[in-house]
Design an enzyme around this catalytic site. Structure first.
Site, short mmCIF file in Angstrom:
data_model
loop_
_atom_site.label_atom_id
_atom_site.label_comp_id
_atom_site.label_asym_id
_atom_site.label_seq_id
_atom_site.Cartn_x
_atom_site.Cartn_y
_atom_site.Cartn_z
N LYS A 237 0.83 -1.21 0.00
CA LYS A 237 0.00 0.00 0.00
C LYS A 237 0.87 1.27 0.00
O LYS A 237 0.62 2.19 -0.76
CB LYS A 237 -0.94 -0.01 1.21
CG LYS A 237 -1.98 -1.13 1.17
CD LYS A 237 -2.94 -1.08 2.33
CE LYS A 237 -2.33 -1.52 3.62
NZ LYS A 237 -2.00 -2.97 3.64
N THR A 238 1.88 1.29 0.86
CA THR A 238 2.78 2.45 0.91
C THR A 238 3.55 2.58 -0.40
O THR A 238 3.73 3.69 -0.92
CB THR A 238 3.77 2.30 2.08
OG1 THR A 238 3.03 2.16 3.30
CG2 THR A 238 4.67 3.52 2.20
N ARG B 249 6.40 -8.16 1.28
CA ARG B 249 7.22 -7.73 2.40
C ARG B 249 7.89 -8.92 3.08
O ARG B 249 9.08 -8.87 3.41
CB ARG B 249 6.39 -6.94 3.42
CG ARG B 249 7.20 -6.46 4.63
CD ARG B 249 6.31 -5.82 5.67
NE ARG B 249 5.69 -4.61 5.15
CZ ARG B 249 4.64 -4.01 5.73
NH1 ARG B 249 4.10 -4.53 6.81
NH2 ARG B 249 4.13 -2.90 5.21
N ASP C 279 -0.82 6.68 6.57
CA ASP C 279 -0.80 5.25 6.88
C ASP C 279 -1.65 5.01 8.13
O ASP C 279 -1.79 5.90 8.97
CB ASP C 279 0.64 4.79 7.12
CG ASP C 279 0.79 3.28 7.00
OD1 ASP C 279 -0.16 2.62 6.55
OD2 ASP C 279 1.87 2.77 7.35
N THR D 293 -5.53 -1.44 7.18
CA THR D 293 -5.80 -2.88 7.22
C THR D 293 -7.23 -3.14 7.70
O THR D 293 -7.68 -4.27 7.71
CB THR D 293 -4.81 -3.59 8.15
OG1 THR D 293 -4.87 -2.99 9.45
CG2 THR D 293 -3.38 -3.47 7.63
#
Length: 330
Positions: free
Chosen positions: A67-68, A220, A112, A161
């Site tokens: 997402k980032t 990740r 975030d 999330t």
């Protein structure tokens, strides 16, 4: 073009530099999320043709899916600056006002964990996102005055999330809402080979394939495993990642054939051994494992359910026959 306003003061600068190097800068190098990329490319091209700012974007889904990274890619594709902060860091309306008034036309504010923004801050954001006006109160009591500030045209990209934790009026302010899905092993394999090239370490096809199946379908985690196995190869191997090195390193890390870690197996075994496979409430599981409920719901459960090892029923969590077989339990 990234201006990171708030950083974790415990983060290792070397790790942050490596992490940033592994992040793709454009849609061409961003692997996976095909549907999301197609929609964003279309929206970005349309905003450029109209010479308008991009609609506010909400990206949601399990952690570690990019997402980032996607927010940074959007900024680079638009050719604009991105400023990065997080929901818990915006404690007062004054903090928000300071952030928004420092933006320039067309810039992006990435928030975030946007679901952790205070409800009062959400309400202040409503007019800012819709009308690019900021209403703030000065003073208290009878002498309090309302001040309306004009803001530049900007885009907020929120990452969460827990999309359900955002209030409905807040979610409705986002013109583009998308969920990031888990990757498939082939996509993870491509990501691993790209990361290995950036880290200047050799990895064979078999090792990349094994790591892809053990990375919980999450980039990740795949990159994290790659770095740990790189360390193992440098210390106990010949410096390159081969099949033997990969298997030995994964054994040391206690990661099994399905990519389960010790905490995952502990959760499944706790339900099987103590509650005959369930159903059992998440609060009980949290107490059994001495873990926070949020950790279980956000980090452990999603992959277990995605893999068909755990079910979420109205009465609680229940272990599936596939999990019994995997753990060699009767």
């Amino acid at each position: 073009m990234i201006d990171r306003i708030i950083l974790d003061n415990k983060a290792n600068p070397d790790d942050l530099e490596i992490e940033n190097n592994l992040r793709p800068r454009d849609f061409k190098n961003y692997i996976g999320q095909k549907r999301l990329k197609e929609n964003l490319i279309l929206a970005i091209k349309a905003s450029k043709i109209r010479n308008e700012t991009l609609d506010h974007v909400l990206l949601h889904g399990p952690p570690g899916l990019g997402k980032t990274t996607m927010a940074s890619v959007i900024a680079n594709e638009l050719g604009t600056q991105i400023r990065i902060t997080s929901g818990p860091a915006i404690e007062r309306a004054g903090d928000l006002a300071s952030l928004l008034t420092s933006l320039k036309d067309g810039e992006i504010l990435f928030i975030d964990e946007i679901h952790r923004i205070n409800r009062n801050i959400e309400e202040v954001l409503f007019s800012a996102m819709e009308d690019f006006k900021l209403d703030i109160m000065l003073g208290k009591g009878p002498s309090a005055k309302s001040l309306r500030l004009d803001l530049p045209n900007f885009t907020i990209i929120g990452a969460t999330t827990k999309a359900g934790s955002l209030s409905a009026p807040f979610r409705d302010r986002f013109g583009i809402v998308h969920r990031l899905e888990f990757y498939d092993p082939k996509e993870i394999e491509i990501i691993l080979k790209r990361s290995a090239k950036i880290l200047n370490i050799k990895i064979d096809d078999q090792s990349a394939s094994i790591l892809a199946t053990r990375s919980r379908l999450t980039p990740r985690i795949a990159n994290r495993l790659l770095k740990r196995i790189r360390d193992y190869a440098l210390v106990k191997g010949n410096g390159s990642i081969d099949l033997e090195t990969t298997n030995e390193a994964l054994k040391l890390l206690e990661i099994d054939q399905l990519g389960l870690e010790a905490s995952d197996r502990m959760l499944l075994e706790a339900i099987i051994d103590n509650y005959n496979g369930g159903p059992v409430g998440v609060e009980t599981i949290a107490a059994l494992l001495s873990e926070e409920r949020g950790t279980i719901e956000d980090f452990i459960e999603p992959y277990l359910m995605q893999s068909g090892l755990l079910e979420r029923t109205p009465r609680g969590r229940k272990v599936t026959p596939k999990a019994y077989k995997h753990l060699n339990k009767k």
